[in-house]
Write a protein that holds these residues in place. Structure first.
Motif, short mmCIF file in Angstrom:
data_model
loop_
_atom_site.label_atom_id
_atom_site.label_comp_id
_atom_site.label_asym_id
_atom_site.label_seq_id
_atom_site.Cartn_x
_atom_site.Cartn_y
_atom_site.Cartn_z
N PHE A 255 -7.79 5.18 7.05
CA PHE A 255 -8.94 4.55 7.19
C PHE A 255 -10.04 4.35 5.83
O PHE A 255 -10.95 3.90 5.40
N PHE A 256 -9.83 6.23 5.23
CA PHE A 256 -9.25 6.39 4.31
C PHE A 256 -9.26 5.56 3.40
O PHE A 256 -10.20 5.10 1.96
N ALA A 257 -7.94 5.11 3.25
CA ALA A 257 -7.55 4.59 2.22
C ALA A 257 -8.41 2.54 1.64
O ALA A 257 -9.29 2.24 0.55
N SER A 258 -9.19 2.28 3.45
CA SER A 258 -10.01 0.99 3.04
C SER A 258 -10.85 1.50 2.80
O SER A 258 -11.58 -0.02 2.16
N PHE A 259 -11.53 2.15 3.31
CA PHE A 259 -12.96 3.09 2.50
C PHE A 259 -13.49 2.81 1.27
O PHE A 259 -14.16 2.56 0.37
N PHE A 260 -12.44 3.71 0.96
CA PHE A 260 -12.65 3.96 -0.59
C PHE A 260 -12.06 2.84 -1.31
O PHE A 260 -12.96 2.84 -3.02
N SER A 261 -11.26 2.52 -1.28
CA SER A 261 -10.63 0.71 -2.37
C SER A 261 -11.15 -0.67 -1.79
O SER A 261 -10.82 -1.30 -2.45
N LEU A 262 -11.90 -0.60 -0.96
CA LEU A 262 -12.02 -2.48 0.06
C LEU A 262 -13.42 -2.38 -1.31
O LEU A 262 -13.57 -3.51 -1.59
N PRO A 263 -14.61 -2.34 -1.75
CA PRO A 263 -15.29 -2.63 -2.58
C PRO A 263 -14.61 -2.98 -4.86
O PRO A 263 -14.97 -3.93 -4.92
#
Length: 333
Positions: A255-263
């Motif tokens: 979850f945190f990897a997705s949130f921080f990296s998606l943009p």
């Protein structure tokens, strides 16, 4: 010679053969153990285990990654129009070709993991070992700041090394969106890399390197740092089994990897997919220009379009990668 003597001779021969085989097995296991525990192999194992675990995870997750890329490239340059869903994109891919089209770019994905994940997990374990030694010398336990430092540094170095394979993956996955006459129809990752280098120059293989590096740093910060921290906290504060701790920690990390990296992943995809228009110019000058244009033309929320698909791609990939890496680390202790 009597039948009893023949039986005894046969039994004796069988026992001797069994002893020889068992001795050979034991010697082979001992030799393998000796090789694994050499200083060079101990240093290389985190990199080898990381590469293998990443390639296994990519083989499992590749169709989800294909859908994620198509969602990110849909509706470029406009804030209106239909919003693609994972189901609609999957149907479109299958309807226009075949089920195996979901695995387009797998060779590039595997090469990327062989380079990128080998480096990021290998460097992360190496940096963590050094930071743990330093923390011990300072009379303290290794903390979240140490894990974050190791994750950010390992991600940045690995992303720069793996950018060409990542670029080839994006080009292969987006090729099917072009008109038939404009498609490159890459045969493999080697063909894609050669074609890009020949037509656009060697430097083009590092197109989108800036957001790729930032994305990797953000992803590794979210994935490796939070995985390591979550596992420590779950071990301290819960009665979960080791397997349940690994699964839970990897889901949190996903979850945190997705949130921080998606943009940054979104911008990376746009930059790596872009090609010169009829006027000879590229749509985006770089990472900052891409962020500004997308925000203005398509809205800020566009950066998080496909978050569900991205999470479904990142979380299982993280779980498979980390579980396989943990297992390989255990059997090669």
């Amino acid at each position: 010679m009597t039948s009893g003597s023949l039986r005894q001779a046969a039994e004796s021969a069988r026992n001797k053969a069994s002893d020889v085989i068992n001795t050979a097995r034991g010697n082979g296991a001992a030799m393998a153990n000796d090789v694994i525990h050499t200083p060079l192999m101990r240093a290389a194992l985190p990199f080898i285990n990381g590469g293998i675990s990443g390639m296994v995870a990519t083989t499992v997750i590749q169709p989800v990654d294909m859908v994620k890329v198509r969602i990110q490239l849909a509706g470029e340059g406009t804030s209106t129009g239909p919003r693609p869903t994972p189901l609609s994109v999957t149907r479109q891919i299958i309807a226009s070709g075949k089920v195996l089209d979901l695995y387009t770019g797998l060779s590039a994905g595997l090469l990327r993991q062989a380079v990128y994940t080998t480096a990021r997990l290998g460097f992360f374990d190496t940096f963590m070992g050094s930071l743990a030694t330093r923390a011990k010398a300072q009379g303290r336990e290794i903390g979240f700041a140490d894990r974050a430092t190791a994750g950010l540094t390992a991600g940045g170095i690995a992303a720069m090394i793996g950018n060409p394979a990542d670029l080839a993956l994006i080009r292969m996955q987006s090729d099917g969106l072009k008109p038939l006459a404009e498609r490159k129809n890459y045969k493999s990752v080697i063909d894609a890399l050669g074609s890009i280098a020949k037509s656009e120059g060697i430097g083009a293989l590092w197109a989108g390197a800036a957001p790729t590096v930032v994305r990797a740093m953000a992803l590794n910060f979210g994935q490796l740092a939070f995985f390591s921290e979550a596992k420590v906290q779950l071990k301290k504060n819960t009665d979960m089994s080791s397997r349940a701790q690994t699964l839970s920690a990897s889901a949190i990390a996903g979850f945190f990897a997705s949130f921080f990296s998606l943009p940054f992943d979104f911008v990376k995809t746009r930059l790596q997919k872009q090609q010169k228009g009829p006027d000879g110019k590229l749509p985006y000058k770089g990472m900052i220009d891409c962020f500004a244009k997308v925000a203005k033309q398509e809205g800020l929320l566009r950066f998080y379009r496909g978050f569900g698909t991205y999470y479904v791609r990142i979380a299982p990939h993280a779980m498979v990668t980390l579980i396989v890496a943990d297992y390989l680390g255990w059997i090669t202790k």
